[in-house]
Design a protein around this motif. Structure first.
Motif, PDB file in Angstrom:
ATOM      1  N   ARG A  92      -2.460  -0.878  -9.550  1.00 43.30           N
ATOM      2  CA  ARG A  92      -2.981  -1.703  -8.462  1.00 43.30           C
ATOM      3  C   ARG A  92      -2.923  -0.958  -7.134  1.00 43.30           C
ATOM      4  NH1 ARG A  92      -0.136  -7.601  -9.643  1.00 43.30           N
ATOM      5  NH2 ARG A  92      -1.501  -8.257 -11.374  1.00 43.30           N
ATOM      6  N   GLN A 141      -7.360  -7.580  -9.532  1.00 47.17           N
ATOM      7  CA  GLN A 141      -7.019  -6.600  -8.506  1.00 47.17           C
ATOM      8  C   GLN A 141      -7.478  -5.174  -8.854  1.00 47.17           C
ATOM      9  OE1 GLN A 141      -3.099  -6.884  -6.631  1.00 47.17           O
ATOM     10  NE2 GLN A 141      -2.733  -8.796  -7.745  1.00 47.17           N
ATOM     11  N   GLU A 188       0.835  -1.191   0.000  1.00 49.92           N
ATOM     12  CA  GLU A 188       0.000   0.000   0.000  1.00 49.92           C
ATOM     13  C   GLU A 188       0.878   1.252   0.000  1.00 49.92           C
ATOM     14  OE1 GLU A 188      -3.042   0.229   2.904  1.00 49.92           O
ATOM     15  OE2 GLU A 188      -4.046  -1.618   2.264  1.00 49.92           O
ATOM     16  N   ARG A 207      -6.199  -0.117  -4.679  1.00 50.92           N
ATOM     17  CA  ARG A 207      -6.283  -0.565  -3.285  1.00 50.92           C
ATOM     18  C   ARG A 207      -6.631   0.569  -2.316  1.00 50.92           C
ATOM     19  NH1 ARG A 207      -2.200  -4.563  -4.690  1.00 50.92           N
ATOM     20  NH2 ARG A 207      -0.500  -3.059  -4.500  1.00 50.92           N
TER      21      ARG A 207
END
Length: 425
Positions: A175, A214, A145, A179
């Motif tokens: 991605r 994802q 992250e 997230r």
């Protein structure tokens, strides 16, 4: 008169059958620029046959074969889209290899423009970014992250490096952003800040979950009609920064809905490997002269992984459009679309195996291998159907070589494939 070339095929139940194949390659290379559509083929990378290209290992690339494959695309008048998911980005191609790939491909494009035969099939004044666009993402950061500020920083770092090579930039779906972003407004803010740093217009890339699970909810909503509004707001905020949009949702209605709303001068580059035929041909009247703006809604240009596997047909189809024959273009693309649907069948993210397999059959690499060991991702019957469709749609460049290699692969798997008199069995 010689007997027709025989191709042995392997069906799902393990049974063998044979078909006759035309020994002559079907489509000739162009001798002048392709003008009716802008077309990029998203291409794969060729590994060293002796390299340690096992799962998790750094990519060991055969640079000579990899760059030669790109020259083949250019010789057919097609641009190259590099360092994208077709090149196994995030599936075997590590960040260091990605950056080297972009730099090497841009240098090869610069050299290709000095080749009279390749220069002849691109419009006068074509530059490196007309021959190659390359993916820009955030995947050089290994953290799971990142903050939104860190995502912007990572995007801008790759954007700067890509622009420095002379290649055009494709802002890939991140991605990291998928997230952490919690709203459409956060997507708009990140893209605004990245686009502010771009020195040349870029292509935006919307990759669907069939290609990468994802990326669920990208652009702020799992409902693509809602997410499309976010995408359009990003474009409308500064259309001069946007060269085009590549949509890879495998949803032709969604693509057309966005295409009809694009500002003048912003191209729709279809990434729909299931429906590209009617999207590209459109009403058959659109032309792309150098410097001309696309009329919104008429047709889609293309940035397709399927065209790495069907480059001969893709080039021939645009040549037919240039000649004022949309019916012939549609016939060619309809046939290739059948091959594309098979290569990109579920699980779609393993389509790269079919692209590499067909490159091997067509003599563009000496072994059927892939970085990350991904050549094992499809079954023999699946590959058998791929060569059958390639043979019947004119996408085998050297049918005898393709048959020889495929039959050797079957023998290695334990199938009794006799060698016939004369040619290849």
């Amino acid at each position: 008169m010689t007997d027709a070339l025989q191709l042995t095929l392997l069906d799902e139940d393990g049974s063998l059958r044979r078909i006759a194949v035309d020994e002559a390659a079907a489509f000739a290379r162009p001798t002048s620029p392709l003008r009716s559509r802008v077309v990029y083929a998203a291409v794969h990378v060729v590994p060293q046959a002796h390299g340690d290209n096992t799962p998790g290992a750094p990519a060991d690339i055969d640079w000579d074969a990899t760059l030669a494959f790109r020259r083949t695309m250019w010789s057919r008048g097609l641009g190259v889209a590099d360092a994208m998911d077709t090149a196994q980005r995030n599936m075997g191609l590590d960040p260091a290899a990605t950056r080297e790939l972009i730099a090497r491909t841009a240098d090869a494009a610069r050299e290709a423009l000095e080749d009279p035969q390749i220069a002849a099939v691109f419009p006068d004044g074509a530059g490196v970014r007309d021959l190659v666009v390359a993916g820009v993402s955030t995947d050089q950061r290994s953290e799971h992250e990142l903050s939104l500020d860190q995502i912007v920083e990572a995007y801008r770092e790759q954007l700067e490096a890509t622009e420095a090579t002379g290649a055009g930039a494709v802002l890939m779906a991140s991605r990291h952003l998928a997230r952490v972003a919690t709203s459409a407004a956060e997507y708009e803010d990140v893209y605004r800040r990245v686009l502010d740093a771009a020195t040349e217009p870029v292509v935006l890339h919307w990759l669907g979950t069939a290609f990468d699970p994802q990326l669920e909810g990208y652009f702020g909503d799992a409902d693509t009609s809602v997410a499309a509004k976010t995408l359009l707001r990003i474009i409308e905020a500064d259309p001069a920064k946007i060269r085009g949009v590549k949509m890879s949702l495998l949803d032709d209605a969604a693509e057309i809905a966005v295409r009809e709303k694009l500002p003048a001068g912003v191209r729709m580059l279809t990434g729909d490997d299931f429906h590209f035929s009617h999207l590209i041909v459109g009403d058959g009247t659109g032309t792309t002269e150098p410097g001309a703006a696309q009329v919104p809604g008429e047709y889609s240009d293309a940035l397709l992984g399927a065209f790495a596997a069907t480059a001969p047909a893709a080039s021939a189809a645009v040549q037919a459009l240039d000649a004022g024959d949309p019916e012939e273009a549609r016939r060619i693309l309809d046939a290739s679309e059948e091959l594309g649907r098979h290569v990109f069948s579920a699980p779609t993210f393993h389509y790269k195996t079919g692209v590499a397999f067909l490159a091997w059959l067509n003599g563009h690499q000496r072994a059927f291998t892939m970085v990350g060991g991904m050549h094992s991702a499809r079954s023999l019957p699946h590959l058998s159907r791929a060569i059958e469709l390639a043979a019947t749609t004119g996408n085998l460049e050297d049918p005898a070589l393709a048959a020889e290699r495929w039959h050797a692969m079957l023998r290695l798997a334990g199938y009794d494939i006799p060698i016939l008199d004369g040619a290849t069995a």
